[in-house]
Design an enzyme around this catalytic site. Structure first.
Site, PDB file in Angstrom:
ATOM      1  N   TYR A 170       0.855  -1.190   0.000  1.00 30.99           N
ATOM      2  CA  TYR A 170       0.000   0.000   0.000  1.00 30.99           C
ATOM      3  C   TYR A 170       0.896   1.246   0.000  1.00 30.99           C
ATOM      4  O   TYR A 170       2.121   1.135  -0.013  1.00 30.99           O
ATOM      5  CB  TYR A 170      -0.992  -0.069   1.172  1.00 30.99           C
ATOM      6  CG  TYR A 170      -1.935  -1.232   0.963  1.00 30.99           C
ATOM      7  CD1 TYR A 170      -2.902  -1.173  -0.033  1.00 30.99           C
ATOM      8  CD2 TYR A 170      -1.794  -2.419   1.675  1.00 30.99           C
ATOM      9  CE1 TYR A 170      -3.726  -2.260  -0.297  1.00 30.99           C
ATOM     10  CE2 TYR A 170      -2.621  -3.511   1.418  1.00 30.99           C
ATOM     11  CZ  TYR A 170      -3.577  -3.426   0.426  1.00 30.99           C
ATOM     12  OH  TYR A 170      -4.386  -4.501   0.142  1.00 30.99           O
ATOM     13  N   CYS A 341      -6.280 -21.654   3.566  1.00 24.61           N
ATOM     14  CA  CYS A 341      -6.672 -21.891   2.169  1.00 24.61           C
ATOM     15  C   CYS A 341      -6.858 -20.572   1.420  1.00 24.61           C
ATOM     16  O   CYS A 341      -6.870 -20.548   0.189  1.00 24.61           O
ATOM     17  CB  CYS A 341      -7.967 -22.706   2.121  1.00 24.61           C
ATOM     18  SG  CYS A 341      -9.379 -21.833   2.829  1.00 24.61           S
ATOM     19  N   CYS A 344     -11.013 -16.963   2.639  1.00 19.94           N
ATOM     20  CA  CYS A 344     -11.627 -15.830   3.360  1.00 19.94           C
ATOM     21  C   CYS A 344     -11.676 -14.567   2.498  1.00 19.94           C
ATOM     22  O   CYS A 344     -12.563 -13.729   2.688  1.00 19.94           O
ATOM     23  CB  CYS A 344     -10.905 -15.565   4.690  1.00 19.94           C
ATOM     24  SG  CYS A 344      -9.128 -15.839   4.667  1.00 19.94           S
TER      25      CYS A 344
HETATM   26  C1  LIG Z   1      -8.944 -11.697   4.390  1.00 22.18           C
HETATM   27  C2  LIG Z   1      -7.674 -10.959   4.748  1.00 22.18           C
HETATM   28  C3  LIG Z   1      -7.729  -9.600   5.005  1.00 22.18           C
HETATM   29  C4  LIG Z   1      -6.553  -8.905   5.365  1.00 22.18           C
HETATM   30  N1  LIG Z   1      -6.642  -7.573   5.643  1.00 22.18           N
HETATM   31  C5  LIG Z   1      -5.537  -6.899   6.058  1.00 22.18           C
HETATM   32  C6  LIG Z   1      -5.619  -5.516   6.439  1.00 22.18           C
HETATM   33  O1  LIG Z   1      -6.674  -4.892   6.399  1.00 22.18           O
HETATM   34  N2  LIG Z   1      -4.471  -4.926   6.865  1.00 22.18           N
HETATM   35  C7  LIG Z   1      -3.276  -5.604   6.963  1.00 22.18           C
HETATM   36  O2  LIG Z   1      -2.283  -5.035   7.393  1.00 22.18           O
HETATM   37  N3  LIG Z   1      -3.183  -6.901   6.616  1.00 22.18           N
HETATM   38  C8  LIG Z   1      -4.283  -7.561   6.191  1.00 22.18           C
HETATM   39  N4  LIG Z   1      -4.189  -8.898   5.890  1.00 22.18           N
HETATM   40  C9  LIG Z   1      -2.921  -9.600   6.151  1.00 22.18           C
HETATM   41  C10 LIG Z   1      -2.938 -10.168   7.568  1.00 22.18           C
HETATM   42  O3  LIG Z   1      -3.123  -9.196   8.577  1.00 22.18           O
HETATM   43  C11 LIG Z   1      -1.658 -10.957   7.925  1.00 22.18           C
HETATM   44  O4  LIG Z   1      -0.538 -10.100   7.841  1.00 22.18           O
HETATM   45  C12 LIG Z   1      -1.460 -12.179   7.034  1.00 22.18           C
HETATM   46  O5  LIG Z   1      -2.687 -12.799   6.721  1.00 22.18           O
HETATM   47  C13 LIG Z   1      -0.562 -13.236   7.721  1.00 22.18           C
HETATM   48  O6  LIG Z   1      -1.073 -13.601   8.966  1.00 22.18           O
HETATM   49  P1  LIG Z   1      -1.929 -14.967   9.211  1.00 22.18           P
HETATM   50  O7  LIG Z   1      -1.076 -16.112   8.752  1.00 22.18           O
HETATM   51  O8  LIG Z   1      -2.164 -14.987  10.702  1.00 22.18           O
HETATM   52  O9  LIG Z   1      -3.174 -14.864   8.420  1.00 22.18           O
HETATM   53  C14 LIG Z   1      -5.328  -9.593   5.475  1.00 22.18           C
HETATM   54  C15 LIG Z   1      -5.287 -10.972   5.174  1.00 22.18           C
HETATM   55  C16 LIG Z   1      -6.438 -11.649   4.819  1.00 22.18           C
HETATM   56  C17 LIG Z   1      -6.353 -13.125   4.547  1.00 22.18           C
END
Ligand SMILES: Cc1cc2nc3c(=O)[nH]c(=O)nc-3n(C[C@H](O)[C@H](O)[C@H](O)COP(=O)(O)O)c2cc1C
Length: 367
Positions: A170, A341, A344
Site C-alpha cells: 500500500y 486456504c 476468506c
Molecule cells: C482476508 C484478509 C484480510 C486482510 N486484511 C488486512 C488488512 O486490512 N491490513 C493488513 O495489514 N493486513 C491484512 N491482511 C494480512 C494479515 O493481517 C496478515 O498479515 C497475514 O494474513 C498473515 O497472517 P496470518 O497467517 O495470521 O493470516 C489480510 C489478510 C487476509 C487473509
C-alpha cells in the site's frame, strides 16, 4: 521472555495477553465506509473471545486511498460518530482496539474509488493492472495531512491506539520500496528518501494524537519481489521509526505482486509458521520499541517460543475461523483450525468476513 497470558503495555495501553488480532479487511462497511451492525458484532466477538488487542481492518484516510469494496473509512468527520459504535461495543466486551489507517496508493481499482490510482511513480500496477499516476509533492503533503486527520478521528472515536499501514504494497510501502518508488526528488532515492513519506506521516500523526497516545506501525521487512524492499533497508527504516518514538512495530512482508511470497502464505505444519520471525528479530535488535510478529502462527507452542524473541504475536486468518481462539487456547486444543486456504478473501468480497471452510461445513450440515 514472557508467556502468552502475561500482560504487556504500549505507551500506557495495558493489554492482558500477548495475542493480537492482526488487521483484517472485513468487507462489512457501507458505501460511505461506515461500519455495519455485522462489523460491530464481529469485532465485539473478538473481545469476548479474549483477544488482547484487536486491530481493525485497514481504514482509508482519503477517498482515493480506498483499497477494496466495503472497506471501513476514516476520511471524514461524519464517520467519527458511527465509528464510536465499534469502540463502545469492544470496550463493553472488555477488549482493547486499535484502528489501522491506510492509503492504498496504486494498489486499488478506479471502479472502487472513482479516482485514478496514485503512487510514488507512474507505472502499470503488476497485480491490479491499473495505470498508476505519479503523486506531486503537493499531493504527498495533502495525503500526509489525511493520515494525521484520520489518526485524530480514530482517537476521537475512542480507539485505544492507531496503527499506520506501512506494509503489503500500500502507499507507504510503495514509497519505501525501490520497486515502486523511482522518484528523483526528496521522496525517493536511498532508504532515507524513500522512507521520508512514512517518517513524515508518523510525525504528523504524532502531532495530531499527542505524545501519550499509542501510535504504531505494520511494516514490510521485505517485499518478496526482485528489485523490491530488502531487509537491510527495512532495518534502517525501523531503527529510524524507533528513534522517532514509534510505540511498536508489527513486522510483516510481501505484497500481492509477490505471489507465494506474499503476506498471507500457505502454512502446512509447524515449520511453516512464523515466516517473518527472523526479520522481526533483526528489527528487534535495532529498534528501540516493542516488536510484534505476524505471519502464519497456528500453534500455541510456536507462539510461545516466538515470545522468547518479541513482545507479542499477531494472527489474522485463524481469528476469522475462531474469534474465541485466545480463550480456547487457555483450556482446549492448542492449534488453530485455520488451514490457510485463503478462501476468506472471496468470502469477504461476497458477503463479508467469514471462513470458507466453516461455510462449507454449514452448507453440508444444512443439506
Ligand atoms: C482476508 C484478509 C484480510 C486482510 N486484511 C488486512 C488488512 O486490512 N491490513 C493488513 O495489514 N493486513 C491484512 N491482511 C494480512 C494479515 O493481517 C496478515 O498479515 C497475514 O494474513 C498473515 O497472517 P496470518 O497467517 O495470521 O493470516 C489480510 C489478510 C487476509 C487473509
Amino acid at each position: 521472555m514472557a508467556d502468552i497470558y502475561t500482560p504487556w503495555s504500549m505507551n500506557g495501553l495495558e493489554m492482558p495477553n500477548r495475542l493480537v488480532r492482526s488487521a483484517t479487511w472485513e468487507g462489512l462497511a457501507d458505501d460511505k465506509g461506515a461500519p455495519t451492525h455485522e462489523l460491530i458484532l464481529a469485532l465485539a466477538a473478538l473481545a469476548e473471545g479474549g483477544c488482547g488487542l484487536i486491530i481493525t481492518g485497514y481504514c482509508y484516510v482519503s477517498p482515493e486511498g480506498k483499497g477494496l469494496p466495503k472497506q471501513t473509512g476514516v476520511y471524514m468527520d461524519a464517520l467519527v460518530g458511527p465509528l464510536t459504535r465499534i469502540t463502545d461495543a469492544v470496550h463493553t466486551a472488555g477488549g482493547k482496539i486499535a484502528m489501522q489507517i491506510v492509503h492504498a496508493g496504486g494498489q486499488t481499482k478506479q471502479e472502487w474509488t472513482g479516482f485514478q490510482p496514485v503512487g510514488p511513480s507512474a507505472m502499470t500496477h503488476p497485480a491490479f493492472g491499473e495505470e498508476v499516476a505519479e503523486l506531486s509533492v503537493e499531493d504527498i503533503h495533502r495525503i500526509i495531512d489525511d493520515f494525521a486527520l484520520g489518526a485524530a478521528r480514530a482517537k476521537a472515536a475512542g480507539f485505544d491506539a492507531v496503527q499506520l499501514h506501512g506494509a503489503h504494497g500500500y502507499l507507504l510501502s510503495q514509497f519505501n520500496s525501490p520497486f515502486t518508488n523511482k522518484r528523483q526528488d526528496e521522496y525517493g532515492g536511498d532508504w532515507e528518501g524513500r522512507g521520508r513519506m512514512m517518517f513524515e506521516v508518523l510525525q504528523a500523526a504524532r502531532n495530531a494524537v499527542g505524545p501519550n497516545y499509542p501510535l504504531f506501525i505494520k511494516l514490510n521487512s521485505v517485499d518478496g519481489l526482485e528489485g523490491g524492499l530488502e531487509l537491510e533497508d527495512a532495518v534502517k527504516m525501523a531503527k529510524r521509526l524507533g528513534d522517532m518514538g514509534i510505540d511498536a512495530i508489527e513486522v510483516s512482508g510481501g505484497q500481492p505482486a509477490a505471489g507465494k511470497l506474499g503476506a498471507a502464505r500457505v502454512v502446512k505444519d509447524a515449520e511453516d509458521e512464523g515466516y517473518f520471525l527472523d526479520n522481526a528479530k533483526a528489527i528487534k535488535e535495532v529498534a528501540d520499541c516493542p516488536v510484534i510478529t505476524v505471519g502464519g502462527y497456528r500453534s500455541k507452542d510456536v507462539v510461545a517460543s516466538a515470545l522468547d524473541e518479541v513482545e507479542a504475536v499477531a494472527m489474522c486468518r485463524p481469528f476469522i475461523r475462531q474469534p474465541d481462539l485466545v480463550n480456547l487456547w487457555k483450556t482446549g486444543d492448542a492449534k488453530a483450525t485455520c488451514i490457510s486456504c485463503g478462501g476468506c478473501l472471496a468470502v469477504g468480497l461476497e458477503q463479508g468476513l467469514g471462513c470458507s471452510q466453516e461455510l462449507k461445513k454449514q452448507k453440508k450440515g444444512g443439506a
